[in-house]
Design a protein around this motif. Structure first.
Motif, PDB file in Angstrom:
ATOM      1  N   ILE A  30      33.684  35.690  44.186  1.00 18.04           N
ATOM      2  CA  ILE A  30      34.968  34.884  44.100  1.00 18.04           C
ATOM      3  C   ILE A  30      35.875  34.956  45.350  1.00 18.04           C
ATOM      4  O   ILE A  30      36.129  34.093  45.817  1.00 18.04           O
ATOM      5  N   PHE A  31      36.003  36.228  45.998  1.00 17.97           N
ATOM      6  CA  PHE A  31      36.687  36.375  47.249  1.00 17.97           C
ATOM      7  C   PHE A  31      36.157  36.055  48.492  1.00 17.97           C
ATOM      8  O   PHE A  31      36.674  35.801  49.682  1.00 17.97           O
ATOM      9  N   TYR A  32      34.757  36.381  48.336  1.00 22.86           N
ATOM     10  CA  TYR A  32      33.820  35.873  49.802  1.00 22.86           C
ATOM     11  C   TYR A  32      32.842  34.718  49.741  1.00 22.86           C
ATOM     12  O   TYR A  32      32.149  34.483  50.565  1.00 22.86           O
ATOM     13  N   ALA A  47      37.190  29.838  45.835  1.00 20.15           N
ATOM     14  CA  ALA A  47      37.796  29.871  44.563  1.00 20.15           C
ATOM     15  C   ALA A  47      39.252  29.695  44.591  1.00 20.15           C
ATOM     16  O   ALA A  47      39.951  29.752  45.277  1.00 20.15           O
ATOM     17  N   SER A  48      39.866  28.953  43.461  1.00 15.85           N
ATOM     18  CA  SER A  48      41.109  28.579  43.495  1.00 15.85           C
ATOM     19  C   SER A  48      41.928  29.996  43.196  1.00 15.85           C
ATOM     20  O   SER A  48      41.614  30.976  42.749  1.00 15.85           O
ATOM     21  N   ILE A  49      43.361  29.781  43.583  1.00 14.45           N
ATOM     22  CA  ILE A  49      44.095  31.010  43.405  1.00 14.45           C
ATOM     23  C   ILE A  49      44.205  31.223  42.036  1.00 14.45           C
ATOM     24  O   ILE A  49      44.551  32.469  41.528  1.00 14.45           O
ATOM     25  N   ASN A  50      44.180  30.358  41.148  1.00 17.16           N
ATOM     26  CA  ASN A  50      44.127  30.724  39.687  1.00 17.16           C
ATOM     27  C   ASN A  50      43.078  31.788  39.156  1.00 17.16           C
ATOM     28  O   ASN A  50      43.052  32.448  38.449  1.00 17.16           O
ATOM     29  N   ILE A  51      41.909  31.322  39.500  1.00 13.51           N
ATOM     30  CA  ILE A  51      40.606  31.953  39.130  1.00 13.51           C
ATOM     31  C   ILE A  51      40.750  33.376  39.758  1.00 13.51           C
ATOM     32  O   ILE A  51      40.388  34.303  38.987  1.00 13.51           O
ATOM     33  N   LYS A  52      41.348  33.461  41.098  1.00 13.55           N
ATOM     34  CA  LYS A  52      41.562  34.886  41.750  1.00 13.55           C
ATOM     35  C   LYS A  52      42.284  35.781  40.736  1.00 13.55           C
ATOM     36  O   LYS A  52      42.285  36.938  40.617  1.00 13.55           O
ATOM     37  N   LEU A  53      43.464  35.194  40.375  1.00 15.74           N
ATOM     38  CA  LEU A  53      44.682  35.826  39.509  1.00 15.74           C
ATOM     39  C   LEU A  53      44.082  36.246  38.324  1.00 15.74           C
ATOM     40  O   LEU A  53      44.202  37.530  37.659  1.00 15.74           O
ATOM     41  N   ILE A  54      43.379  35.478  37.649  1.00 10.06           N
ATOM     42  CA  ILE A  54      42.851  35.568  36.444  1.00 10.06           C
ATOM     43  C   ILE A  54      41.876  36.896  36.429  1.00 10.06           C
ATOM     44  O   ILE A  54      41.930  37.720  35.781  1.00 10.06           O
ATOM     45  N   PHE A  55      40.806  36.640  37.547  1.00 12.00           N
ATOM     46  CA  PHE A  55      40.161  37.880  37.817  1.00 12.00           C
ATOM     47  C   PHE A  55      40.599  38.987  37.991  1.00 12.00           C
ATOM     48  O   PHE A  55      40.243  40.181  37.515  1.00 12.00           O
ATOM     49  N   ILE A  56      41.688  39.119  38.843  1.00  9.52           N
ATOM     50  CA  ILE A  56      42.497  40.434  39.097  1.00  9.52           C
ATOM     51  C   ILE A  56      43.102  40.713  37.813  1.00  9.52           C
ATOM     52  O   ILE A  56      42.925  42.068  37.527  1.00  9.52           O
ATOM     53  N   ALA A  57      43.607  40.224  37.143  1.00  8.61           N
ATOM     54  CA  ALA A  57      44.350  40.556  35.787  1.00  8.61           C
ATOM     55  C   ALA A  57      43.130  41.271  34.690  1.00  8.61           C
ATOM     56  O   ALA A  57      43.362  42.185  34.247  1.00  8.61           O
ATOM     57  N   LYS A  58      42.002  40.703  34.889  1.00  3.13           N
ATOM     58  CA  LYS A  58      40.956  40.908  33.891  1.00  3.13           C
ATOM     59  C   LYS A  58      40.247  42.251  34.297  1.00  3.13           C
ATOM     60  O   LYS A  58      40.295  43.156  33.698  1.00  3.13           O
ATOM     61  N   SER A  59      40.133  42.301  35.814  1.00  2.00           N
ATOM     62  CA  SER A  59      39.676  43.437  36.294  1.00  2.00           C
ATOM     63  C   SER A  59      40.688  44.889  35.892  1.00  2.00           C
ATOM     64  O   SER A  59      40.259  46.045  35.801  1.00  2.00           O
ATOM     65  N   ASN A 122      40.980  21.650  34.659  1.00  2.00           N
ATOM     66  CA  ASN A 122      39.624  21.509  34.824  1.00  2.00           C
ATOM     67  C   ASN A 122      39.131  22.051  36.017  1.00  2.00           C
ATOM     68  O   ASN A 122      38.047  21.611  36.924  1.00  2.00           O
ATOM     69  N   ASP A 123      39.382  23.517  36.104  1.00  2.14           N
ATOM     70  CA  ASP A 123      38.927  24.109  37.330  1.00  2.14           C
ATOM     71  C   ASP A 123      37.728  25.101  36.837  1.00  2.14           C
ATOM     72  O   ASP A 123      37.922  26.148  36.255  1.00  2.14           O
ATOM     73  N   PHE A 124      36.755  24.614  37.437  1.00  4.85           N
ATOM     74  CA  PHE A 124      35.616  25.389  37.110  1.00  4.85           C
ATOM     75  C   PHE A 124      34.758  26.249  38.116  1.00  4.85           C
ATOM     76  O   PHE A 124      33.767  26.771  37.909  1.00  4.85           O
ATOM     77  N   SER A 125      35.743  26.169  39.224  1.00  3.98           N
ATOM     78  CA  SER A 125      35.159  27.054  40.495  1.00  3.98           C
ATOM     79  C   SER A 125      35.153  28.248  39.863  1.00  3.98           C
ATOM     80  O   SER A 125      35.939  28.948  39.581  1.00  3.98           O
ATOM     81  N   SER A 126      34.122  29.195  40.253  1.00  4.42           N
ATOM     82  CA  SER A 126      33.856  30.576  40.123  1.00  4.42           C
ATOM     83  C   SER A 126      33.893  30.924  38.651  1.00  4.42           C
ATOM     84  O   SER A 126      34.193  32.100  38.385  1.00  4.42           O
ATOM     85  N   GLN A 127      33.930  29.939  37.588  1.00  7.34           N
ATOM     86  CA  GLN A 127      33.883  30.249  36.229  1.00  7.34           C
ATOM     87  C   GLN A 127      33.029  31.443  35.867  1.00  7.34           C
ATOM     88  O   GLN A 127      33.106  32.370  35.160  1.00  7.34           O
ATOM     89  N   ALA A 128      31.667  31.282  36.434  1.00  6.78           N
ATOM     90  CA  ALA A 128      30.516  32.162  36.243  1.00  6.78           C
ATOM     91  C   ALA A 128      30.939  33.659  36.428  1.00  6.78           C
ATOM     92  O   ALA A 128      30.680  34.578  35.690  1.00  6.78           O
ATOM     93  N   TYR A 129      31.991  33.790  37.391  1.00  6.64           N
ATOM     94  CA  TYR A 129      32.262  35.389  37.704  1.00  6.64           C
ATOM     95  C   TYR A 129      33.472  35.869  36.961  1.00  6.64           C
ATOM     96  O   TYR A 129      33.777  36.942  37.148  1.00  6.64           O
ATOM     97  N   LEU A 130      33.912  34.952  36.091  1.00  6.36           N
ATOM     98  CA  LEU A 130      34.982  35.305  35.059  1.00  6.36           C
ATOM     99  C   LEU A 130      34.598  35.790  33.623  1.00  6.36           C
ATOM    100  O   LEU A 130      35.012  36.477  32.790  1.00  6.36           O
ATOM    101  N   ASN A 131      33.269  35.657  33.511  1.00  7.10           N
ATOM    102  CA  ASN A 131      32.642  36.016  32.122  1.00  7.10           C
ATOM    103  C   ASN A 131      32.376  37.483  32.142  1.00  7.10           C
ATOM    104  O   ASN A 131      31.178  37.984  31.727  1.00  7.10           O
ATOM    105  N   ILE A 132      33.324  38.334  32.482  1.00 11.09           N
ATOM    106  CA  ILE A 132      33.203  39.587  32.454  1.00 11.09           C
ATOM    107  C   ILE A 132      33.934  40.437  31.053  1.00 11.09           C
ATOM    108  O   ILE A 132      34.092  41.445  31.050  1.00 11.09           O
TER     109      ILE A 132
END
Length: 169
Positions: A30-32, A47-59, A122-132
């Protein structure tokens, strides 16, 4: 009862390795801007800022879960000693329950936000990396958290009753 200590520690270590490993791999993706899962999604887009924020919250939710499991395992020595009404054990169950409940709520809410992010933006960027995670696992975490809080209350009340019983003898 002591025979359970080693398998529990091994499973906890595997849990930590799996979660931290997944967070590290997803962070790289996501970040690199690296397509380490070979999803074919990346075409030079970040990756969009939305995806990054969602990932940080999930982590954050997953790390909180690890801390809750550690707190639970740390107090298991009182269970092994059959010291069920020890105040440290009761507080450990309560702390783990609160951490599990918090982790489940944060994870579930971010999963819902992730779904809304997909549907509305419709933000599918980096969606595979949120499947944690899994929404059902977050619900189970909330149930376990509430159960541990209830169990700590029961043990606390049992300790009070035992103390009163000891005083009457």
């Amino acid at each position: 009862m002591k025979n359970f200590t080693t398998p529990i520690l091994v499973l906890f270590l595997l849990l930590v390795i799996a979660i931290v490993g997944n967070i590290i791999l997803s962070t790289i993706g996501i970040f690199y801007n690296s397509d380490i899962f070979n999803t074919g999604i990346y075409s030079g887009t970040e990756a969009s800022i939305n995806i990054k924020l969602i990932f940080i919250a999930k982590s954050f939710a997953l790390i909180t879960f690890i801390i809750g499991v550690y707190a639970l395992i740390n107090k298991s020595k009182y269970l092994i000693k059959r010291d069920f009404f020890n105040l440290k054990l009761i507080k450990g169950f309560s702390k783990s329950g609160k951490l599990f409940l918090f982790s489940g709520i944060v994870g579930f809410i971010t999963s819902l936000i992730e779904i809304l992010n997909l549907i509305i933006l419709n933000d599918f960027s980096s969606q595979a990396y949120l499947n944690i995670d899994s929404k059902s696992l977050y619900i189970m975490l909330m149930i376990m958290g509430l159960f541990l809080l209830l169990f700590s209350k029961v043990l606390s009340k049992g300790g009070e009753i035992q103390q009163e019983n000891d005083l009457t003898i």
